[in-house]
Design an enzyme around this catalytic site. Sequence first.
Site, PDB file in Angstrom:
ATOM      1  N   ARG A 104       0.825  -1.209   0.000  1.00 61.36           N
ATOM      2  CA  ARG A 104       0.000   0.000   0.000  1.00 61.36           C
ATOM      3  C   ARG A 104       0.855   1.254   0.000  1.00 61.36           C
ATOM      4  O   ARG A 104       1.913   1.303   0.608  1.00 61.36           O
ATOM      5  CB  ARG A 104      -0.885   0.015   1.239  1.00 61.36           C
ATOM      6  CG  ARG A 104      -1.781   1.242   1.325  1.00 61.36           C
ATOM      7  CD  ARG A 104      -2.670   1.193   2.525  1.00 61.36           C
ATOM      8  NE  ARG A 104      -1.992   1.744   3.692  1.00 61.36           N
ATOM      9  CZ  ARG A 104      -2.565   1.873   4.878  1.00 61.36           C
ATOM     10  NH1 ARG A 104      -3.804   1.498   5.081  1.00 61.36           N
ATOM     11  NH2 ARG A 104      -1.893   2.383   5.882  1.00 61.36           N
ATOM     12  N   CYS A 146       0.055   5.437   0.809  1.00 58.39           N
ATOM     13  CA  CYS A 146      -0.956   6.350   1.344  1.00 58.39           C
ATOM     14  C   CYS A 146      -0.364   7.747   1.287  1.00 58.39           C
ATOM     15  O   CYS A 146       0.702   7.989   1.862  1.00 58.39           O
ATOM     16  CB  CYS A 146      -1.335   5.969   2.769  1.00 58.39           C
ATOM     17  SG  CYS A 146      -2.610   7.029   3.477  1.00 58.39           S
TER      18      CYS A 146
END
Length: 126
Positions: free
Chosen positions: A103, A105
């Site tokens: 991920r 972010c």
Amino acid sequence: MVINTPNAPAAIGPYVQGVNLGSIVITSGQLPVNPQDGSMSDDIAVQARQSLENVKAIVEAAGLSVGNIVKTTVFVKDLNNFAVINAAYEAFFTEHNATFPARSCVEVARLPKDAGVEIEVIAVPR
């Protein structure tokens, strides 16, 4: 192949919900818009969950599942909401018995429709 499902919001510009290249599925960023009525909650946890439900619908339209998601990119308007978004994100993948994907972010200045979060994913058949 273009992915188009009524279970995720329609594109609001010149793009598609996602593409299925056979060996990889790539979704466009999904705002936290309810595809049934076009509403968007003010609650950031609800927004995160809705964005994830929207990418799930696109991935499922390609014949895959949440467990096939290998990468996410999370765009947030305010990183002060990181812990709340993280909790909703963790709960979503846990509820689907899915391995957490890689991920990124990042905080952004603004998102379409003044959303607090937008999420895009990459999924692959396993």
